[in-house]
Design a protein around this motif. Sequence first.
Motif, PDB file in Angstrom:
ATOM      1  N   ILE A  96       0.868  -1.168   0.000  1.00 60.82           N
ATOM      2  CA  ILE A  96       0.000   0.000   0.000  1.00 60.82           C
ATOM      3  C   ILE A  96       0.910   1.224   0.000  1.00 60.82           C
ATOM      4  O   ILE A  96       1.757   1.381   0.884  1.00 60.82           O
ATOM      5  CB  ILE A  96      -0.932   0.024   1.215  1.00 60.82           C
ATOM      6  N   ARG A 180      -4.625   6.546  -2.118  1.00 57.98           N
ATOM      7  CA  ARG A 180      -4.113   5.293  -1.549  1.00 57.98           C
ATOM      8  C   ARG A 180      -4.109   4.255  -2.661  1.00 57.98           C
ATOM      9  O   ARG A 180      -5.138   3.976  -3.274  1.00 57.98           O
ATOM     10  CB  ARG A 180      -5.018   4.852  -0.396  1.00 57.98           C
ATOM     11  N   SER A 182      -3.054   0.329  -3.725  1.00 56.10           N
ATOM     12  CA  SER A 182      -2.668  -0.987  -3.219  1.00 56.10           C
ATOM     13  C   SER A 182      -2.592  -1.979  -4.372  1.00 56.10           C
ATOM     14  O   SER A 182      -3.431  -1.977  -5.269  1.00 56.10           O
ATOM     15  CB  SER A 182      -3.651  -1.470  -2.147  1.00 56.10           C
TER      16      SER A 182
END
Length: 332
Positions: A96, A180, A182
Amino acid sequence: MQLFVQPLGESIEFETGANLLDTLRRAAIPISYSCSSGRCGTCRCKVIAGSVEVTSASPDADPDDATVLACQATLTDHCTIEIPEPDEIVVHPARIVKGTVVSIDAPVSDVRVVRMSLNRTLSFSPGQYASVQFVPGRERPYSMAGVDTDELIEFHIRIVPGGVVSEHVANELKCGDTARISGPLGTSYLRRQHDGPVICVAGGTGLAPVLSITRAILEAGDRRAVHLYFGVRSEADVYGAQTLAAITQRFPNLSVHTVIATGPSRDGHRAGLVTDAIDSDWTTLDGFRSYVCGSPPMVDAVRQTLIEKGLSAEHIYADAFFAQPDAIPLPA
């Protein structure tokens, strides 16, 4: 509880009630998947011992062969499953990372090209994607358009009317905002052990993973033939022309065909469906590998055309882009 995965011989511990696909992903088992909602049928596998609870069956499953969709299966007891044996396993560490928006371009009305710097390295194979969270609580899968040695990571995002995430990207996202990220995710990545010719087919923003795969092949000094077909609805939907022209100029072993489905075509583009262009150009595709990315109907039609031209189904690596319902946030 134990899940046994054949033909890999892997044993995975799980808790009762765990989703089968989530369990396989956490253990880095190389299973193909796309929509994660039971529509595409990509994550099919076979239960060969024990049982699972299923929400829905694979769309094209034989009722006698115990095929289930991993994304729609719940683990309740010890069981053994069989997944399609991958021809080349590549596993990158799941990470992440934080991305900071550096630029946002609008090459056509319903596409945004977003480039971000990362706070740390994200390793991935060409053709993979990541889960990107621009809006708190909502994530969307987007394919990387570059390679993991690029200074910036690039995503091509289709703007969907009424889409919470895509309309945020279109109307509110600005340089300096963070996201974010990931991943990496997906198994439709470049198979590097194959050294024969390649045919890549992109529909719309499916151009992103196809660009990643094409660049990785060519920039490694590979001299094999690469044929890239880019299908769009109309001339107004064509984007990336300068990028494709620049790559073609650098690498003579790349041929690019932009195919316009409706309306007049120009600039050397071809008229019709991308499947018609492939059908017209090739008598046989024996010995090829193919990477296909775009809408589910396009992916299905192209897959069928490639098989008819002699390309074996196991050598077609496809990623169908399903629209995600905004009413249901994706899992973190």
